[in-house]
Write a protein that holds these residues in place. Structure first.
Motif: not given
Length: 142
Positions: A64-75, A86-88, A112-118, A137-142
């Motif tokens: 989860x801490x890794x995902x939050x770090x990634x969320x800062x990068x993407x958001x 969100x986690x995918x 490493x990969x992004x297509x739109x919000x995923x 970790x796969x994420x989806x932005x909403x």
């Protein structure tokens, strides 16, 4: 010197105490990568039950801490301002060493990969330069 402290992180991601699991952002390339830090203390609420007499940070909370770090990068990208990541999926998670009170987790996530919000991030958590956790970790932005 950190790029972001707790206040700045909370302006980007919606997490709050006791579930905000990153203390600082040390490096940031919006939409590409982020490096964060988490100072693990005896005061963490999860140590009361995991495990009494032998406190160990739960692996899922490191992820989860890794995902939050990634969320800062993407958001941090202007198009995603004010949104939530969100986690995918969590794939190939490997837990290589315990994380205990007194450890400082270095949390790295590269998109490493992004297509739109995923997208997909390659994540690594380390203590003193030694790998504690790796995952995809796969994420989806909403």
């Amino acid at each position: 010197m950190s790029l972001m402290g707790t206040r700045e992180i909370m302006e980007i991601i919606p997490h709050r105490q006791p579930f905000l699991l990153i203390d600082t952002i040390e490096e940031l390339e919006p939409g590409k990568r982020a490096v964060g830090k988490k100072c693990v203390t005896y005061n963490e609420p999860f140590f009361a039950g995991h495990f009494p007499g032998e406190p160990v940070m739960p692996g899922v909370l490191i992820v989860e801490a890794l995902a939050q770090t990634g969320a800062v990068a993407i958001l941090s990208q202007p198009d995603f301002k004010g949104k939530t990541a969100y986690f995918g999926a969590i794939n190939n998670a490997r837990f290589k060493q315990k994380v205990v009170p007194g450890d400082v987790l270095t949390l790295e996530l590269e998109i490493v990969k992004q297509k739109g919000p995923v997208g997909v991030g390659s994540a690594k958590a380390m203590v003193n330069g030694k790998v504690a956790v790796t995952a995809e970790l796969t994420f989806a932005v909403n």
